[in-house]
Design an enzyme around this catalytic site. Structure first.
Site: not given
Ligand code: ADP
Length: 164
Positions: A21, A96, A133
């Protein structure tokens, strides 16, 4: 917003913020005058987050303090409404892989339908493209070392929240 300035919103849950991030925010800060890391606040989902909204805001602010022109804010409802209220030029999202793309395309189109700005996609940096995450939480939950995956201010808060 002053004329000639361009503001980008990087929205997400950031539960927790990872170095992936941070990389996207740093690169967005090179393209736009101002960048807002917009932490989504969805009351219905509150119980599903590991970190509280306050923890996600505080750790994000500490982790991005080195970046001039970057702020951290809450996105309380619809992202398109928030972007209109702030006069945002663009939404910035990191990509991604193809799974991210499949999930992001309808959101980008819907945000435009709802009166939001264009979405700009930044390709994840090769060194961070495997980071999420949820993976960070899985590793930390089992006592793994995630110090190379999250900004330093996130680490103690994450470890305390998991009790590891
Ligand atoms: P959400 O809950 O909306 O999926 P996240 O907090 O997981 O939000 O992620 C916010 C944004 O950051 C998304 O655009 C996501 O694709 C992107 N992102 C997440 N991890 C990375 C990474 N390692 N590299 C680049 N972008 C990433």
């Amino acid at each position: 917003m002053p004329a000639g300035e361009a503001l980008a919103v990087c929205p997400g849950s950031f539960d927790p913020l990872t170095l992936g991030h941070v990389d996207v925010v740093e690169r967005a800060a090179g393209l736009f005058t101002r960048v807002v890391l917009g932490v989504a606040h969805n009351a219905d989902k509150a119980g599903r987050h590991l970190l509280s909204l306050e923890q996600r805001l505080d750790t994000a602010r500490a982790s991005l303090a080195h970046l001039p022109g970057v702020e951290v804010d809450v996105v309380p409802g619809l992202l398109a409404d928030y972007c209109r209220r702030r006069g945002a030029t663009a939404i910035v999202r990191g990509l991604r892989n193809g799974t991210d793309l499949d999930a992001e395309l309808p959101m980008a189109l819907l945000n435009r339908d709802l009166g939001g700005p264009e979405t700009v996609f930044l390709a994840a940096a090769p060194g961070h493209a495997h980071l999420s995450s949820s993976l960070v939480k899985d590793v930390a939950r089992h006592g793994g070392d995630v110090s190379a995956l999250v900004p330093a201010p996130v680490l103690p808060v994450l470890v305390a929240a998991l009790g590891t």
